[in-house]
Design a protein around this motif. Structure first.
Motif, PDB file in Angstrom:
ATOM      1  N   ASP A  74     -16.237 -66.257   1.369  1.00 47.78           N
ATOM      2  CA  ASP A  74     -14.983 -66.062   0.649  1.00 47.78           C
ATOM      3  C   ASP A  74     -15.196 -66.409  -0.823  1.00 47.78           C
ATOM      4  OD1 ASP A  74     -14.989 -68.829   0.452  1.00 47.78           O
ATOM      5  OD2 ASP A  74     -13.299 -69.113   1.830  1.00 47.78           O
ATOM      6  N   GLY A  75     -14.103 -66.498  -1.571  1.00 41.60           N
ATOM      7  CA  GLY A  75     -14.227 -66.692  -3.011  1.00 41.60           C
ATOM      8  C   GLY A  75     -14.577 -68.093  -3.454  1.00 41.60           C
ATOM      9  N   SER A  76     -14.627 -69.066  -2.535  1.00 43.93           N
ATOM     10  CA  SER A  76     -14.866 -70.453  -2.934  1.00 43.93           C
ATOM     11  C   SER A  76     -16.252 -70.663  -3.528  1.00 43.93           C
ATOM     12  CB  SER A  76     -14.660 -71.393  -1.745  1.00 43.93           C
ATOM     13  OG  SER A  76     -15.584 -71.109  -0.713  1.00 43.93           O
ATOM     14  N   GLY A  77     -17.190 -69.791  -3.196  1.00 36.70           N
ATOM     15  CA  GLY A  77     -18.540 -69.924  -3.738  1.00 36.70           C
ATOM     16  C   GLY A  77     -18.623 -69.747  -5.241  1.00 36.70           C
ATOM     17  N   TRP A  78     -17.581 -69.161  -5.836  1.00 33.41           N
ATOM     18  CA  TRP A  78     -17.563 -68.956  -7.290  1.00 33.41           C
ATOM     19  C   TRP A  78     -17.182 -70.225  -8.051  1.00 33.41           C
ATOM     20  CZ3 TRP A  78     -19.678 -64.742  -9.168  1.00 33.41           C
ATOM     21  CH2 TRP A  78     -19.579 -63.516  -8.501  1.00 33.41           C
ATOM     22  N   MET A  79     -16.943 -71.345  -7.374  1.00 39.20           N
ATOM     23  CA  MET A  79     -16.335 -72.515  -8.029  1.00 39.20           C
ATOM     24  C   MET A  79     -17.058 -72.934  -9.314  1.00 39.20           C
ATOM     25  SD  MET A  79     -15.530 -76.369  -6.611  1.00 39.20           S
ATOM     26  CE  MET A  79     -14.285 -75.797  -5.453  1.00 39.20           C
ATOM     27  N   ASP A  80     -18.382 -73.082  -9.248  1.00 41.08           N
ATOM     28  CA  ASP A  80     -19.097 -73.581 -10.421  1.00 41.08           C
ATOM     29  C   ASP A  80     -19.138 -72.544 -11.542  1.00 41.08           C
ATOM     30  OD1 ASP A  80     -19.479 -76.061  -9.319  1.00 41.08           O
ATOM     31  OD2 ASP A  80     -21.482 -75.611  -8.550  1.00 41.08           O
ATOM     32  N   VAL A  81     -19.219 -71.267 -11.197  1.00 39.68           N
ATOM     33  CA  VAL A  81     -19.122 -70.212 -12.211  1.00 39.68           C
ATOM     34  C   VAL A  81     -17.744 -70.260 -12.865  1.00 39.68           C
ATOM     35  CG1 VAL A  81     -19.124 -67.712 -12.606  1.00 39.68           C
ATOM     36  CG2 VAL A  81     -20.789 -68.735 -11.031  1.00 39.68           C
ATOM     37  N   TYR A  82     -16.730 -70.412 -12.042  1.00 32.85           N
ATOM     38  CA  TYR A  82     -15.346 -70.533 -12.518  1.00 32.85           C
ATOM     39  C   TYR A  82     -15.209 -71.677 -13.523  1.00 32.85           C
ATOM     40  CZ  TYR A  82     -10.422 -72.029 -12.114  1.00 32.85           C
ATOM     41  OH  TYR A  82      -9.137 -72.449 -12.370  1.00 32.85           O
ATOM     42  N   LYS A  83     -15.780 -72.836 -13.183  1.00 31.51           N
ATOM     43  CA  LYS A  83     -15.661 -74.003 -14.055  1.00 31.51           C
ATOM     44  C   LYS A  83     -16.295 -73.749 -15.424  1.00 31.51           C
ATOM     45  CE  LYS A  83     -15.550 -77.533 -10.408  1.00 31.51           C
ATOM     46  NZ  LYS A  83     -16.313 -78.655  -9.776  1.00 31.51           N
ATOM     47  N   ILE A  84     -17.455 -73.109 -15.434  1.00 31.96           N
ATOM     48  CA  ILE A  84     -18.132 -72.820 -16.701  1.00 31.96           C
ATOM     49  C   ILE A  84     -17.306 -71.853 -17.547  1.00 31.96           C
ATOM     50  CG2 ILE A  84     -20.176 -71.765 -17.752  1.00 31.96           C
ATOM     51  CD1 ILE A  84     -21.750 -72.737 -15.263  1.00 31.96           C
ATOM     52  N   LEU A  85     -16.833 -70.787 -16.922  1.00 30.93           N
ATOM     53  CA  LEU A  85     -16.053 -69.798 -17.657  1.00 30.93           C
ATOM     54  C   LEU A  85     -14.757 -70.396 -18.191  1.00 30.93           C
ATOM     55  CD1 LEU A  85     -16.548 -66.683 -15.330  1.00 30.93           C
ATOM     56  CD2 LEU A  85     -17.651 -67.113 -17.541  1.00 30.93           C
ATOM     57  N   LYS A  86     -14.095 -71.194 -17.371  1.00 28.37           N
ATOM     58  CA  LYS A  86     -12.858 -71.833 -17.821  1.00 28.37           C
ATOM     59  C   LYS A  86     -13.128 -72.760 -19.008  1.00 28.37           C
ATOM     60  CE  LYS A  86      -9.186 -71.991 -16.044  1.00 28.37           C
ATOM     61  NZ  LYS A  86      -7.927 -71.263 -16.330  1.00 28.37           N
ATOM     62  N   LYS A  87     -14.200 -73.521 -18.938  1.00 33.14           N
ATOM     63  CA  LYS A  87     -14.567 -74.418 -20.031  1.00 33.14           C
ATOM     64  C   LYS A  87     -14.810 -73.640 -21.308  1.00 33.14           C
ATOM     65  CE  LYS A  87     -17.921 -78.000 -21.314  1.00 33.14           C
ATOM     66  NZ  LYS A  87     -19.162 -78.721 -20.887  1.00 33.14           N
ATOM     67  N   ASP A  88     -15.339 -72.423 -21.171  1.00 39.14           N
ATOM     68  CA  ASP A  88     -15.641 -71.594 -22.336  1.00 39.14           C
ATOM     69  C   ASP A  88     -14.452 -70.744 -22.788  1.00 39.14           C
ATOM     70  OD1 ASP A  88     -18.153 -72.679 -22.326  1.00 39.14           O
ATOM     71  OD2 ASP A  88     -19.129 -70.954 -21.385  1.00 39.14           O
ATOM     72  N   GLY A  89     -13.294 -70.978 -22.196  1.00 38.17           N
ATOM     73  CA  GLY A  89     -12.077 -70.347 -22.693  1.00 38.17           C
ATOM     74  C   GLY A  89     -11.653 -69.064 -22.015  1.00 38.17           C
ATOM     75  N   TYR A  90     -12.264 -68.751 -20.879  1.00 41.27           N
ATOM     76  CA  TYR A  90     -11.905 -67.514 -20.168  1.00 41.27           C
ATOM     77  C   TYR A  90     -10.797 -67.769 -19.147  1.00 41.27           C
ATOM     78  CZ  TYR A  90     -16.001 -65.387 -22.272  1.00 41.27           C
ATOM     79  OH  TYR A  90     -16.909 -64.903 -23.181  1.00 41.27           O
ATOM     80  N   LYS A  91     -10.002 -66.742 -18.916  1.00 39.28           N
ATOM     81  CA  LYS A  91      -9.006 -66.770 -17.853  1.00 39.28           C
ATOM     82  C   LYS A  91      -9.647 -66.105 -16.643  1.00 39.28           C
ATOM     83  CE  LYS A  91      -5.217 -66.422 -21.169  1.00 39.28           C
ATOM     84  NZ  LYS A  91      -4.050 -65.623 -21.641  1.00 39.28           N
ATOM     85  N   VAL A  92      -9.733 -66.829 -15.556  1.00 34.94           N
ATOM     86  CA  VAL A  92     -10.523 -66.372 -14.409  1.00 34.94           C
ATOM     87  C   VAL A  92      -9.654 -66.216 -13.166  1.00 34.94           C
ATOM     88  CG1 VAL A  92     -12.572 -66.804 -12.999  1.00 34.94           C
ATOM     89  CG2 VAL A  92     -12.483 -67.655 -15.367  1.00 34.94           C
ATOM     90  N   THR A  93      -9.787 -65.062 -12.529  1.00 34.83           N
ATOM     91  CA  THR A  93      -9.135 -64.800 -11.248  1.00 34.83           C
ATOM     92  C   THR A  93     -10.210 -64.617 -10.190  1.00 34.83           C
ATOM     93  OG1 THR A  93      -7.268 -63.682 -12.320  1.00 34.83           O
ATOM     94  CG2 THR A  93      -7.600 -63.255  -9.971  1.00 34.83           C
ATOM     95  N   ILE A  94     -10.068 -65.306  -9.075  1.00 32.55           N
ATOM     96  CA  ILE A  94     -11.004 -65.143  -7.965  1.00 32.55           C
ATOM     97  C   ILE A  94     -10.287 -64.388  -6.851  1.00 32.55           C
ATOM     98  CG2 ILE A  94     -12.396 -66.333  -6.241  1.00 32.55           C
ATOM     99  CD1 ILE A  94     -12.711 -68.625  -8.232  1.00 32.55           C
ATOM    100  N   VAL A  95     -10.782 -63.205  -6.557  1.00 30.29           N
ATOM    101  CA  VAL A  95     -10.178 -62.351  -5.530  1.00 30.29           C
ATOM    102  C   VAL A  95     -10.591 -62.845  -4.149  1.00 30.29           C
ATOM    103  CG1 VAL A  95     -10.034 -59.999  -4.633  1.00 30.29           C
ATOM    104  CG2 VAL A  95     -10.205 -60.383  -7.108  1.00 30.29           C
ATOM    105  N   GLN A  96      -9.621 -62.941  -3.244  1.00 30.41           N
ATOM    106  CA  GLN A  96      -9.916 -63.284  -1.853  1.00 30.41           C
ATOM    107  C   GLN A  96      -9.756 -62.012  -1.015  1.00 30.41           C
ATOM    108  OE1 GLN A  96     -11.357 -65.825  -0.916  1.00 30.41           O
ATOM    109  NE2 GLN A  96     -10.602 -67.714  -1.801  1.00 30.41           N
TER     110      GLN A  96
END
Length: 257
Positions: free
Chosen positions: A43-65
């Motif tokens: 599922d989408g939970s595997g994106w967690m660390d990618v999500y954290k990096i992108l969010k820190k860099d100012g991106y708005k991130v949506t993870i599709v389930q």
């Protein structure tokens, strides 16, 4: 020419001169929305660390389930995520998620597509057709026979095939929490691949035991993608989040030019 006509002509000239600059400003506006699409068996939970990096860099991130029941269902869910995102979107798919973004990525809001160790099918192709004739000597993914129309990986072989460079306890959790992957999704064929009309990027996982690296390189070359490689398993989005986030940010910057 009367004074009023001269003023109108001058105003028209200024308007025409300003139009290209305005259009250029709109085209080069930074892209700050990213939509991440997972693949089969997870599922989408595997994106967690990618999500954290992108969010820190100012991106708005949506993870599709995605339910991964059928390609049509997954594309519909992904298109809803694209519609809800702010402004233009970088659409990212891992593994089977590459099929989803290939079909959903023709949406006008998508500025670029990114493939992370993913299938990048052409028109009429599906996961099923792309894996039908594996190259000689390629590892065979430990997919068990379907049950009730759904597929699983052999839990005892999951880590070695899918997540060889993931922390062992996390790889075991991924094996034990598998999401059933519908045979209908496996057979879903792309009608109009996004990479034919949108700029694309591809991250090859050079130690992948699910999608052979040679096949990844072939699909990336066929798509005319900007290609990077990293020594990682199929779960590169879990084990090498910095490399994954880096190519996504490259796409966001490149697609805005």
């Amino acid at each position: 020419m009367t004074k009023s006509k001269m003023l109108l002509a001058a105003a028209a000239s200024l308007a025409l001169g300003a139009a290209p600059a305005a259009a250029q400003d709109k085209t080069s506006a930074p892209i700050k929305s990213v939509v991440l699409v997972h693949g089969g068996f997870v599922d989408g939970s595997g994106w967690m660390d990618v999500y954290k990096i992108l969010k820190k860099d100012g991106y708005k991130v949506t993870i599709v389930q995605n339910p991964t029941n059928s390609l049509a269902d997954d594309v519909a869910v992904t298109r809803r995520a694209i519609a809800a995102a702010d402004g233009q979107v970088i659409l990212v798919g891992h593994s089977y998620g590459g099929v989803v973004v290939s079909e959903a990525g023709t949406d006008p809001k998508v500025a670029g597509v990114v493939y992370i160790a993913a299938f990048a099918p052409d028109k009429g192709e599906s996961v099923s057709s792309l894996i039908a004739n594996p190259p000689a000597g390629a590892p065979v993914p430990p997919i068990l026979p379907p049950k009730d129309g759904y597929l699983f990986l052999d839990q005892t072989k999951f880590a070695a095939s899918f997540a060889a460079d993931v922390r062992p306890d996390l790889a075991q959790f991924m094996a034990d929490s598998q999401v059933p992957w519908g045979v209908e999704a496996l057979q879903g064929a792309v009608t109009s691949p996004a990479w034919r009309v949108k700029p694309s990027w591809y991250l090859v996982a050079s130690e992948d035991k699910m999608i052979p690296p040679a096949a990844q390189r072939m699909m990336a070359a066929r798509a005319g993608a900007h290609v990077s490689e990293t020594p990682a398993s199929h779960s590169v989005y879990v084990s090498k989040p910095a490399a994954v986030a880096a190519i996504i940010e490259q796409a966001a910057q490149g697609a805005a030019k």
